[in-house]
Design a protein around this motif. Structure first.
Motif, PDB file in Angstrom:
ATOM      1  N   GLY A 171      -8.493   9.426   9.502  1.00  0.00           N
ATOM      2  CA  GLY A 171      -7.757   8.209   9.171  1.00  0.00           C
ATOM      3  C   GLY A 171      -6.703   8.474   8.114  1.00  0.00           C
ATOM      4  N   ILE A 172      -5.998   7.436   7.744  1.00  0.00           N
ATOM      5  CA  ILE A 172      -4.948   7.561   6.733  1.00  0.00           C
ATOM      6  C   ILE A 172      -5.409   6.900   5.439  1.00  0.00           C
ATOM      7  N   PRO A 173      -5.454   7.669   4.347  1.00  0.00           N
ATOM      8  CA  PRO A 173      -5.789   7.061   3.058  1.00  0.00           C
ATOM      9  C   PRO A 173      -4.605   6.246   2.536  1.00  0.00           C
ATOM     10  N   VAL A 174      -4.873   5.028   2.096  1.00  0.00           N
ATOM     11  CA  VAL A 174      -3.847   4.190   1.495  1.00  0.00           C
ATOM     12  C   VAL A 174      -4.264   3.875   0.065  1.00  0.00           C
ATOM     13  N   PHE A 175      -3.284   3.845  -0.804  1.00  0.00           N
ATOM     14  CA  PHE A 175      -3.520   3.614  -2.222  1.00  0.00           C
ATOM     15  C   PHE A 175      -3.004   2.234  -2.586  1.00  0.00           C
ATOM     16  N   GLN A 176      -3.713   1.554  -3.468  1.00  0.00           N
ATOM     17  CA  GLN A 176      -3.345   0.193  -3.831  1.00  0.00           C
ATOM     18  C   GLN A 176      -2.194   0.129  -4.824  1.00  0.00           C
ATOM     19  N   THR A 177      -1.947   1.215  -5.529  1.00  0.00           N
ATOM     20  CA  THR A 177      -0.816   1.240  -6.463  1.00  0.00           C
ATOM     21  C   THR A 177      -0.083   2.567  -6.353  1.00  0.00           C
TER      22      THR A 177
ATOM     23  N   TYR B   5       0.873  -1.162   0.000  1.00  0.00           N
ATOM     24  CA  TYR B   5       0.000   0.000   0.000  1.00  0.00           C
ATOM     25  C   TYR B   5       0.916   1.219   0.000  1.00  0.00           C
ATOM     26  N   HIS B   6       0.375   2.335  -0.456  1.00  0.00           N
ATOM     27  CA  HIS B   6       1.149   3.564  -0.544  1.00  0.00           C
ATOM     28  C   HIS B   6       0.398   4.687   0.166  1.00  0.00           C
ATOM     29  N   VAL B   7       1.141   5.585   0.789  1.00  0.00           N
ATOM     30  CA  VAL B   7       0.566   6.746   1.455  1.00  0.00           C
ATOM     31  C   VAL B   7       1.255   7.999   0.918  1.00  0.00           C
TER      32      VAL B   7
ATOM     33  N   LEU C 199      -3.225  -2.337  12.982  1.00  0.00           N
ATOM     34  CA  LEU C 199      -3.569  -2.856  14.310  1.00  0.00           C
ATOM     35  C   LEU C 199      -3.754  -1.759  15.362  1.00  0.00           C
ATOM     36  N   ASN C 200      -3.416  -0.523  15.048  1.00  0.00           N
ATOM     37  CA  ASN C 200      -3.594   0.584  15.981  1.00  0.00           C
ATOM     38  C   ASN C 200      -5.099   0.852  16.139  1.00  0.00           C
ATOM     39  N   PRO C 201      -5.653   0.625  17.346  1.00  0.00           N
ATOM     40  CA  PRO C 201      -7.101   0.771  17.522  1.00  0.00           C
ATOM     41  C   PRO C 201      -7.602   2.206  17.423  1.00  0.00           C
ATOM     42  N   GLY C 202      -6.701   3.168  17.503  1.00  0.00           N
ATOM     43  CA  GLY C 202      -7.100   4.575  17.422  1.00  0.00           C
ATOM     44  C   GLY C 202      -7.005   5.149  16.022  1.00  0.00           C
ATOM     45  N   LEU C 203      -6.746   4.299  15.047  1.00  0.00           N
ATOM     46  CA  LEU C 203      -6.515   4.761  13.682  1.00  0.00           C
ATOM     47  C   LEU C 203      -7.282   3.892  12.697  1.00  0.00           C
ATOM     48  N   THR C 204      -7.815   4.513  11.680  1.00  0.00           N
ATOM     49  CA  THR C 204      -8.485   3.763  10.623  1.00  0.00           C
ATOM     50  C   THR C 204      -7.770   4.029   9.310  1.00  0.00           C
ATOM     51  N   LEU C 205      -7.492   2.973   8.571  1.00  0.00           N
ATOM     52  CA  LEU C 205      -6.928   3.097   7.234  1.00  0.00           C
ATOM     53  C   LEU C 205      -8.083   3.050   6.246  1.00  0.00           C
ATOM     54  N   PHE C 206      -8.037   3.924   5.259  1.00  0.00           N
ATOM     55  CA  PHE C 206      -9.070   3.986   4.233  1.00  0.00           C
ATOM     56  C   PHE C 206      -8.433   3.671   2.895  1.00  0.00           C
ATOM     57  N   VAL C 207      -8.888   2.624   2.230  1.00  0.00           N
ATOM     58  CA  VAL C 207      -8.370   2.307   0.907  1.00  0.00           C
ATOM     59  C   VAL C 207      -9.073   3.237  -0.089  1.00  0.00           C
ATOM     60  N   VAL C 208      -8.281   3.926  -0.880  1.00  0.00           N
ATOM     61  CA  VAL C 208      -8.795   4.933  -1.805  1.00  0.00           C
ATOM     62  C   VAL C 208      -9.222   4.261  -3.105  1.00  0.00           C
ATOM     63  N   HIS C 209     -10.467   4.530  -3.496  1.00  0.00           N
ATOM     64  CA  HIS C 209     -10.978   4.027  -4.776  1.00  0.00           C
ATOM     65  C   HIS C 209     -10.793   5.066  -5.867  1.00  0.00           C
ATOM     66  N   SER C 210     -10.992   6.335  -5.514  1.00  0.00           N
ATOM     67  CA  SER C 210     -10.755   7.409  -6.474  1.00  0.00           C
ATOM     68  C   SER C 210     -10.565   8.726  -5.736  1.00  0.00           C
ATOM     69  N   MET C 211      -9.903   9.635  -6.419  1.00  0.00           N
ATOM     70  CA  MET C 211      -9.661  10.959  -5.871  1.00  0.00           C
ATOM     71  C   MET C 211      -9.690  11.934  -7.027  1.00  0.00           C
ATOM     72  N   ASN C 212     -10.458  13.013  -6.870  1.00  0.00           N
ATOM     73  CA  ASN C 212     -10.551  14.009  -7.928  1.00  0.00           C
ATOM     74  C   ASN C 212     -10.868  15.366  -7.305  1.00  0.00           C
ATOM     75  N   ASP C 213     -11.207  16.349  -8.132  1.00  0.00           N
ATOM     76  CA  ASP C 213     -11.507  17.693  -7.636  1.00  0.00           C
ATOM     77  C   ASP C 213     -12.678  17.704  -6.666  1.00  0.00           C
ATOM     78  N   ALA C 214     -13.584  16.762  -6.801  1.00  0.00           N
ATOM     79  CA  ALA C 214     -14.763  16.701  -5.939  1.00  0.00           C
ATOM     80  C   ALA C 214     -14.456  16.103  -4.561  1.00  0.00           C
ATOM     81  N   GLY C 215     -13.340  15.423  -4.432  1.00  0.00           N
ATOM     82  CA  GLY C 215     -12.971  14.845  -3.148  1.00  0.00           C
ATOM     83  C   GLY C 215     -12.397  13.445  -3.281  1.00  0.00           C
ATOM     84  N   ILE C 216     -12.512  12.720  -2.198  1.00  0.00           N
ATOM     85  CA  ILE C 216     -11.922  11.395  -2.106  1.00  0.00           C
ATOM     86  C   ILE C 216     -13.033  10.358  -1.885  1.00  0.00           C
TER      87      ILE C 216
END
Length: 124
Positions: free
Chosen positions: A55-61, A32-34, A102-119
Motif C-alpha cells: 500500500g501507500i503510506p500517507v502522512f498527516q502533516t 495528506y502527503h506521500v 477509491l482504487n479497490p486494488g490499493l490500500t492507503l496506510f496513515v502513518v503514526h510513526s516511522m523510525n529505525d525499527a520500521g513504520i
C-alpha cells in the motif's frame, strides 16, 4: 472459483470506500502527503513510496513526512528506476487522494510513526 468473485469483491470495496471517503478526508485546507521518487532535476522519477502490504503510506502533516525521510532508504535501494535519486514530499490534492482511496486494488496506510525499527501505520 468463478471470475465474478474478484469483480464482486472489488465492487464491494469501492462501495465501502465511497461510504467512508468523506470521513477519512483531511480537514479543510490540509492534505495528506506521500513520499515521491525524484530525479536530479526534481521531477517525478517513479511512483510514490510503497509501504505495508504494497500500500501507500500517507502522512498527516508535511513535517511528519519530512521527518520520515531520515528513515527511508534511497529510491534506487528500494528498486525504483535508475533515474530516481531522492525522495521528496508530495502533497496529495483532494482529487489525487480520492482516486487513490477509491482504487479497490490499493490500500492507503496513515502513518503514526516511522523510525529505525520500521513504520507504524493503520489502513484508512
Amino acid at each position: 472459483m468463478s471470475g465474478d468473485a474478484p469483480k464482486k469483491q472489488a465492487t464491494e470495496t469501492i462501495v465501502d470506500r465511497l461510504k467512508r471517503v468523506e470521513s477519512v478526508l483531511p480537514p479543510e485546507g490540509q492534505a495528506y502527503h506521500v513520499l515521491e521518487a525524484q530525479n536530479d532535476a526534481g521531477e517525478r522519477a517513479g511512483l510514490w513510496m510503497t509501504g505495508p502490504k504494497g500500500g501507500i503510506p500517507v502522512f498527516q502533516t508535511r513535517e511528519s513526512a519530512t521527518d520520515a525521510l531520515r528513515f527511508v532508504p534511497s529510491p534506487r535501494a528500494l528498486g525504483y528506476a535508475e533515474s530516481a535519486v531522492r525522495w521528496a514530499v508530495h502533497s496529495l490534492s483532494s482529487e489525487e487522494f480520492r482516486n487513490l482511496f477509491l482504487n479497490p486494488g490499493l490500500t492507503l496506510f496513515v502513518v503514526h510513526s516511522m523510525n529505525d525499527a520500521g513504520i507504524e501505520a493503520q489502513p484508512l
